[in-house]
Design a protein around this motif. Structure first.
Motif, mmCIF file in Angstrom:
data_model
loop_
_atom_site.group_PDB
_atom_site.id
_atom_site.type_symbol
_atom_site.label_atom_id
_atom_site.label_comp_id
_atom_site.label_asym_id
_atom_site.label_seq_id
_atom_site.Cartn_x
_atom_site.Cartn_y
_atom_site.Cartn_z
ATOM 1 N N GLN A 19 40.209 61.901 67.934
ATOM 2 C CA GLN A 19 41.024 60.804 68.461
ATOM 3 C C GLN A 19 41.890 60.154 67.390
ATOM 4 O OE1 GLN A 19 41.418 60.057 71.701
ATOM 5 N NE2 GLN A 19 40.125 61.827 72.045
ATOM 6 N N ALA A 20 41.446 60.203 66.143
ATOM 7 C CA ALA A 20 42.206 59.564 65.060
ATOM 8 C C ALA A 20 43.414 60.389 64.634
ATOM 9 C CB ALA A 20 41.305 59.322 63.856
ATOM 10 N N ALA A 21 43.340 61.709 64.818
ATOM 11 C CA ALA A 21 44.440 62.570 64.364
ATOM 12 C C ALA A 21 45.751 62.137 65.003
ATOM 13 C CB ALA A 21 44.141 64.030 64.704
ATOM 14 N N GLY A 22 46.757 61.943 64.182
ATOM 15 C CA GLY A 22 48.065 61.557 64.675
ATOM 16 C C GLY A 22 48.251 60.061 64.875
ATOM 17 N N THR A 23 47.252 59.257 64.509
ATOM 18 C CA THR A 23 47.366 57.812 64.660
ATOM 19 C C THR A 23 47.418 57.155 63.284
ATOM 20 O OG1 THR A 23 44.990 57.322 64.622
ATOM 21 C CG2 THR A 23 45.954 57.943 66.763
ATOM 22 N N ASP A 24 47.628 55.852 63.284
ATOM 23 C CA ASP A 24 47.634 55.099 62.031
ATOM 24 C C ASP A 24 46.280 55.159 61.327
ATOM 25 O OD1 ASP A 24 50.243 54.366 62.545
ATOM 26 O OD2 ASP A 24 49.722 52.393 63.321
ATOM 27 N N ALA A 25 45.210 55.402 62.050
ATOM 28 C CA ALA A 25 43.865 55.442 61.473
ATOM 29 C C ALA A 25 43.575 56.758 60.758
ATOM 30 C CB ALA A 25 42.830 55.214 62.572
ATOM 31 N N TRP A 26 44.439 57.754 60.916
ATOM 32 C CA TRP A 26 44.144 59.098 60.428
ATOM 33 C C TRP A 26 43.856 59.151 58.936
ATOM 34 C CZ3 TRP A 26 41.983 63.248 61.698
ATOM 35 C CH2 TRP A 26 42.145 64.417 60.968
ATOM 36 N N VAL A 27 44.643 58.509 58.113
ATOM 37 C CA VAL A 27 44.462 58.599 56.666
ATOM 38 C C VAL A 27 43.062 58.132 56.277
ATOM 39 C CG1 VAL A 27 45.268 57.726 54.431
ATOM 40 C CG2 VAL A 27 46.918 58.420 56.158
ATOM 41 N N GLY A 28 42.642 57.008 56.797
ATOM 42 C CA GLY A 28 41.310 56.493 56.484
ATOM 43 C C GLY A 28 40.202 57.387 56.994
ATOM 44 N N VAL A 29 40.341 57.877 58.218
ATOM 45 C CA VAL A 29 39.328 58.770 58.788
ATOM 46 C C VAL A 29 39.267 60.063 57.978
ATOM 47 C CG1 VAL A 29 38.767 60.192 60.814
ATOM 48 C CG2 VAL A 29 39.400 57.787 61.098
ATOM 49 N N ARG A 30 40.416 60.607 57.653
ATOM 50 C CA ARG A 30 40.500 61.857 56.885
ATOM 51 C C ARG A 30 39.766 61.721 55.544
ATOM 52 N NH1 ARG A 30 44.042 63.687 52.944
ATOM 53 N NH2 ARG A 30 44.501 65.921 52.988
ATOM 54 N N SER A 43 35.000 70.740 45.657
ATOM 55 C CA SER A 43 35.441 71.907 46.428
ATOM 56 C C SER A 43 35.049 71.781 47.898
ATOM 57 C CB SER A 43 34.901 73.206 45.828
ATOM 58 O OG SER A 43 33.493 73.242 45.896
ATOM 59 N N ALA A 44 33.892 71.209 48.185
ATOM 60 C CA ALA A 44 33.486 70.990 49.580
ATOM 61 C C ALA A 44 34.392 69.944 50.237
ATOM 62 C CB ALA A 44 32.026 70.557 49.658
ATOM 63 N N ALA A 45 34.759 68.924 49.475
ATOM 64 C CA ALA A 45 35.674 67.912 50.006
ATOM 65 C C ALA A 45 37.033 68.535 50.292
ATOM 66 C CB ALA A 45 35.817 66.754 49.018
ATOM 67 N N GLN A 46 37.480 69.439 49.428
ATOM 68 C CA GLN A 46 38.775 70.096 49.627
ATOM 69 C C GLN A 46 38.756 70.970 50.881
ATOM 70 O OE1 GLN A 46 41.580 69.405 48.008
ATOM 71 N NE2 GLN A 46 42.602 70.738 49.459
ATOM 72 N N VAL A 47 37.652 71.675 51.108
ATOM 73 C CA VAL A 47 37.529 72.491 52.323
ATOM 74 C C VAL A 47 37.631 71.594 53.557
ATOM 75 C CG1 VAL A 47 35.915 73.901 53.690
ATOM 76 C CG2 VAL A 47 36.217 74.356 51.245
ATOM 77 N N ALA A 48 36.975 70.446 53.513
ATOM 78 C CA ALA A 48 37.044 69.510 54.642
ATOM 79 C C ALA A 48 38.465 69.007 54.835
ATOM 80 C CB ALA A 48 36.082 68.344 54.415
ATOM 81 N N LEU A 49 39.154 68.702 53.742
ATOM 82 C CA LEU A 49 40.538 68.223 53.849
ATOM 83 C C LEU A 49 41.447 69.273 54.480
ATOM 84 C CD1 LEU A 49 40.946 66.366 50.444
ATOM 85 C CD2 LEU A 49 40.975 65.335 52.730
ATOM 86 N N VAL A 50 41.260 70.537 54.110
ATOM 87 C CA VAL A 50 42.059 71.616 54.702
ATOM 88 C C VAL A 50 41.800 71.692 56.206
ATOM 89 C CG1 VAL A 50 42.340 74.131 54.791
ATOM 90 C CG2 VAL A 50 42.293 72.957 52.577
ATOM 91 N N ARG A 51 40.539 71.602 56.609
ATOM 92 C CA ARG A 51 40.201 71.647 58.037
ATOM 93 C C ARG A 51 40.764 70.431 58.774
ATOM 94 N NH1 ARG A 51 33.987 73.671 57.234
ATOM 95 N NH2 ARG A 51 34.464 75.895 57.204
ATOM 96 N N LEU A 52 40.677 69.285 58.149
ATOM 97 C CA LEU A 52 41.227 68.076 58.763
ATOM 98 C C LEU A 52 42.738 68.181 58.921
ATOM 99 C CD1 LEU A 52 39.030 65.592 56.763
ATOM 100 C CD2 LEU A 52 39.088 65.727 59.274
ATOM 101 N N ASP A 53 43.401 68.708 57.909
ATOM 102 C CA ASP A 53 44.851 68.877 57.993
ATOM 103 C C ASP A 53 45.229 69.869 59.088
ATOM 104 O OD1 ASP A 53 45.183 67.018 55.996
ATOM 105 O OD2 ASP A 53 45.468 68.497 54.403
ATOM 106 N N ARG A 54 44.427 70.925 59.252
ATOM 107 C CA ARG A 54 44.672 71.873 60.350
ATOM 108 C C ARG A 54 44.499 71.198 61.701
ATOM 109 N NH1 ARG A 54 40.883 76.552 58.793
ATOM 110 N NH2 ARG A 54 41.466 76.675 56.641
ATOM 111 N N THR A 55 43.509 70.340 61.796
ATOM 112 C CA THR A 55 43.274 69.596 63.042
ATOM 113 C C THR A 55 44.496 68.755 63.390
ATOM 114 O OG1 THR A 55 40.874 69.516 62.742
ATOM 115 C CG2 THR A 55 41.853 67.766 64.085
ATOM 116 N N ALA A 56 44.970 67.985 62.420
ATOM 117 C CA ALA A 56 46.125 67.117 62.663
ATOM 118 C C ALA A 56 47.372 67.931 62.986
ATOM 119 C CB ALA A 56 46.375 66.221 61.452
ATOM 120 N N ALA A 57 47.574 69.031 62.261
ATOM 121 C CA ALA A 57 48.755 69.863 62.494
ATOM 122 C C ALA A 57 48.711 70.503 63.878
ATOM 123 C CB ALA A 57 48.869 70.943 61.417
#
Length: 159
Positions: A19-30, A43-57
């Motif tokens: 629900q946060a993806a694409g909203t003003d809350a996204w940066v904080g949730v990400r 490296s685990a945090a980076q993997v999560a960031l890549v997945r989160l970015d794919r979700t938002a995209a």
């Protein structure tokens, strides 16, 4: 096997991400989700960031009529990731991560009264009073009816 309460928490956290993806809350949730998955491992945090970015995209690229269905799939996907993470932890770490997930859910549901807006939208954390003048109606999408008290007749067209 996870306790039912942890499954419910993982589900709520998955929904918070989707629900946060694409909203003003996204940066904080990400950032919060990356810290939860990273737990001190860059490296685990980076993997999560890549997945989160794919979700938002993916949500950003989705056609409006497909966005809700995609969001539901992403919600389930993130729930499964959170469940897997919780299952992989020892009891002490599970308690810590469960607390972090609860904070994520609480922050997300409490952000702007649980409301969020996409580009061009507006959210308010309280009452909003919108007034129209000269017998006009002020509003955007109106769900329900409109009751006008003492409606005046429109004046001459001005141009």
């Amino acid at each position: 096997m996870l306790a039912e309460a942890l499954i419910v928490l993982a589900s709520a956290a998955g929904a918070a991400v989707a629900q946060a993806a694409g909203t003003d809350a996204w940066v904080g949730v990400r950032e919060r989700v990356a810290r939860i998955f990273g737990r001190g491992d860059a490296s685990a945090a980076q993997v999560a960031l890549v997945r989160l970015d794919r979700t938002a995209a993916a949500l950003d690229a989705a056609e409006p009529e497909q966005a809700d269905q995609l969001r539901a799939r992403l919600d389930a996907s993130w729930q499964a990731r959170f469940e897997d993470l919780l299952e992989s932890l020892n009891e002490a770490d599970r308690v810590v991560v469960a607390g972090q997930l609860q904070e994520l859910v609480t922050l997300r549901s409490g952000a702007v009264g649980g409301a969020s807006a996409r580009d061009g939208g507006l959210t308010a954390g309280g009452d909003v009073d919108i007034r129209a003048e000269g017998g006009s109606v002020a509003g955007g999408v109106i769900h329900g009816g409109i009751r006008m008290e003492n409606p005046s007749q429109p004046g001459p067209v001005q141009g």
